[in-house]
Design a protein around this motif. Structure first.
Motif, PDB file in Angstrom:
ATOM      1  N   THR A  60      40.559  57.772 -14.431  1.00  0.00           N
ATOM      2  CA  THR A  60      40.680  59.108 -13.851  1.00  0.00           C
ATOM      3  C   THR A  60      42.149  59.507 -13.709  1.00  0.00           C
ATOM      4  O   THR A  60      43.035  58.666 -13.648  1.00  0.00           O
ATOM      5  CB  THR A  60      39.976  59.186 -12.488  1.00  0.00           C
ATOM      6  OG1 THR A  60      40.507  58.180 -11.617  1.00  0.00           O
ATOM      7  CG2 THR A  60      38.474  59.009 -12.635  1.00  0.00           C
ATOM      8  N   LYS A  62      44.898  62.724 -11.977  1.00  0.00           N
ATOM      9  CA  LYS A  62      45.137  63.862 -11.089  1.00  0.00           C
ATOM     10  C   LYS A  62      45.747  64.973 -11.928  1.00  0.00           C
ATOM     11  O   LYS A  62      46.527  64.714 -12.829  1.00  0.00           O
ATOM     12  CB  LYS A  62      46.135  63.500  -9.986  1.00  0.00           C
ATOM     13  CG  LYS A  62      45.644  62.472  -9.024  1.00  0.00           C
ATOM     14  CD  LYS A  62      46.595  62.317  -7.860  1.00  0.00           C
ATOM     15  CE  LYS A  62      47.752  61.421  -8.269  1.00  0.00           C
ATOM     16  NZ  LYS A  62      48.611  61.047  -7.135  1.00  0.00           N
ATOM     17  N   GLN A  69      48.184  68.840  -6.104  1.00  0.00           N
ATOM     18  CA  GLN A  69      46.981  68.471  -6.841  1.00  0.00           C
ATOM     19  C   GLN A  69      45.990  69.617  -6.821  1.00  0.00           C
ATOM     20  O   GLN A  69      45.663  70.154  -5.766  1.00  0.00           O
ATOM     21  CB  GLN A  69      46.334  67.219  -6.235  1.00  0.00           C
ATOM     22  CG  GLN A  69      45.135  66.767  -7.048  1.00  0.00           C
ATOM     23  CD  GLN A  69      44.587  65.419  -6.607  1.00  0.00           C
ATOM     24  OE1 GLN A  69      45.301  64.604  -6.067  1.00  0.00           O
ATOM     25  NE2 GLN A  69      43.302  65.204  -6.854  1.00  0.00           N
ATOM     26  N   ARG A  72      40.890  66.953 -10.736  1.00  0.00           N
ATOM     27  CA  ARG A  72      40.842  65.595 -11.276  1.00  0.00           C
ATOM     28  C   ARG A  72      40.094  65.607 -12.602  1.00  0.00           C
ATOM     29  O   ARG A  72      39.210  66.436 -12.825  1.00  0.00           O
ATOM     30  CB  ARG A  72      40.154  64.659 -10.287  1.00  0.00           C
ATOM     31  CG  ARG A  72      40.951  64.528  -8.994  1.00  0.00           C
ATOM     32  CD  ARG A  72      40.272  63.698  -7.931  1.00  0.00           C
ATOM     33  NE  ARG A  72      40.104  62.325  -8.373  1.00  0.00           N
ATOM     34  CZ  ARG A  72      38.918  61.689  -8.382  1.00  0.00           C
ATOM     35  NH1 ARG A  72      37.826  62.293  -7.971  1.00  0.00           N
ATOM     36  NH2 ARG A  72      38.825  60.440  -8.784  1.00  0.00           N
ATOM     37  N   SER A  91      35.954  68.879  -8.219  1.00  0.00           N
ATOM     38  CA  SER A  91      37.326  68.480  -7.869  1.00  0.00           C
ATOM     39  C   SER A  91      38.342  69.614  -7.971  1.00  0.00           C
ATOM     40  O   SER A  91      39.422  69.519  -7.394  1.00  0.00           O
ATOM     41  CB  SER A  91      37.788  67.323  -8.760  1.00  0.00           C
ATOM     42  OG  SER A  91      38.063  67.765 -10.076  1.00  0.00           O
ATOM     43  N   GLU A 107      45.558  58.113 -12.116  1.00  0.00           N
ATOM     44  CA  GLU A 107      45.352  57.692 -10.726  1.00  0.00           C
ATOM     45  C   GLU A 107      45.486  56.179 -10.630  1.00  0.00           C
ATOM     46  O   GLU A 107      44.995  55.453 -11.500  1.00  0.00           O
ATOM     47  CB  GLU A 107      43.968  58.121 -10.225  1.00  0.00           C
ATOM     48  CG  GLU A 107      43.849  59.598 -10.011  1.00  0.00           C
ATOM     49  CD  GLU A 107      42.524  59.996  -9.384  1.00  0.00           C
ATOM     50  OE1 GLU A 107      42.536  60.901  -8.539  1.00  0.00           O
ATOM     51  OE2 GLU A 107      41.487  59.419  -9.746  1.00  0.00           O
ATOM     52  N   ARG A 112      40.817  55.323  -7.709  1.00  0.00           N
ATOM     53  CA  ARG A 112      39.771  55.735  -8.654  1.00  0.00           C
ATOM     54  C   ARG A 112      38.403  55.412  -8.076  1.00  0.00           C
ATOM     55  O   ARG A 112      38.109  54.261  -7.781  1.00  0.00           O
ATOM     56  CB  ARG A 112      39.936  55.005  -9.979  1.00  0.00           C
ATOM     57  CG  ARG A 112      41.187  55.352 -10.698  1.00  0.00           C
ATOM     58  CD  ARG A 112      41.273  54.610 -12.009  1.00  0.00           C
ATOM     59  NE  ARG A 112      42.672  54.574 -12.416  1.00  0.00           N
ATOM     60  CZ  ARG A 112      43.179  53.663 -13.203  1.00  0.00           C
ATOM     61  NH1 ARG A 112      42.429  52.698 -13.678  1.00  0.00           N
ATOM     62  NH2 ARG A 112      44.446  53.701 -13.519  1.00  0.00           N
TER      63      ARG A 112
END
Length: 117
Positions: A60, A62, A69, A72, A91, A107, A112
């Motif tokens: 995963t 960001k 942020q 994701r 997300s 990430e 994760r």
């Protein structure tokens, strides 16, 4: 997002050659992970990292905009030099869409979630 990973990769290759449904990022320098293609129709993105960079399916990322942020991503198909990623459902900040100029960061393993593709 209901398309299989294999179908997505074939779609990426085909659409890259005919130049439709993609926004290609102008800056493809290797200092950071870059979004190199966005496919709004099928709901996936392509980044400029792959197995040669140690990526595996399911990792995963960001998504950052101006240091904040905004969402994701999850790797769904990893090739040698590129990876197809999907937005992780729920997300994204409301009203925002990921674009070629957003920054992508891997990430750390401890952040994760255990999400299987």
């Amino acid at each position: 997002m209901s398309k299989s990973s294999g179908t997505k990769f074939i779609a990426v290759i085909a659409l890259m050659f005919i130049g439709t449904a993609f926004t290609i990022a102008a800056d493809q320098k290797k200092q950071g992970i870059k979004i190199i293609a966005v496919n709004r129709e099928y709901g996936f993105l392509v980044i400029d990292r792959g197995t040669k960079d140690g990526l595996k399916q399911g990792v995963t990322f960001k998504v950052l905009r101006n240091g904040q942020q905004i969402g994701r991503l999850r790797a769904v198909s990893v090739e040698e030099e590129v990876t197809i990623v999907d937005e992780i459902e729920g997300s994204m900040k409301v009203g925002l869409r990921i674009g070629p100029d957003d920054q992508i960061e891997l990430e750390p393993p401890e952040q994760r979630p255990n999400i299987l593709p």
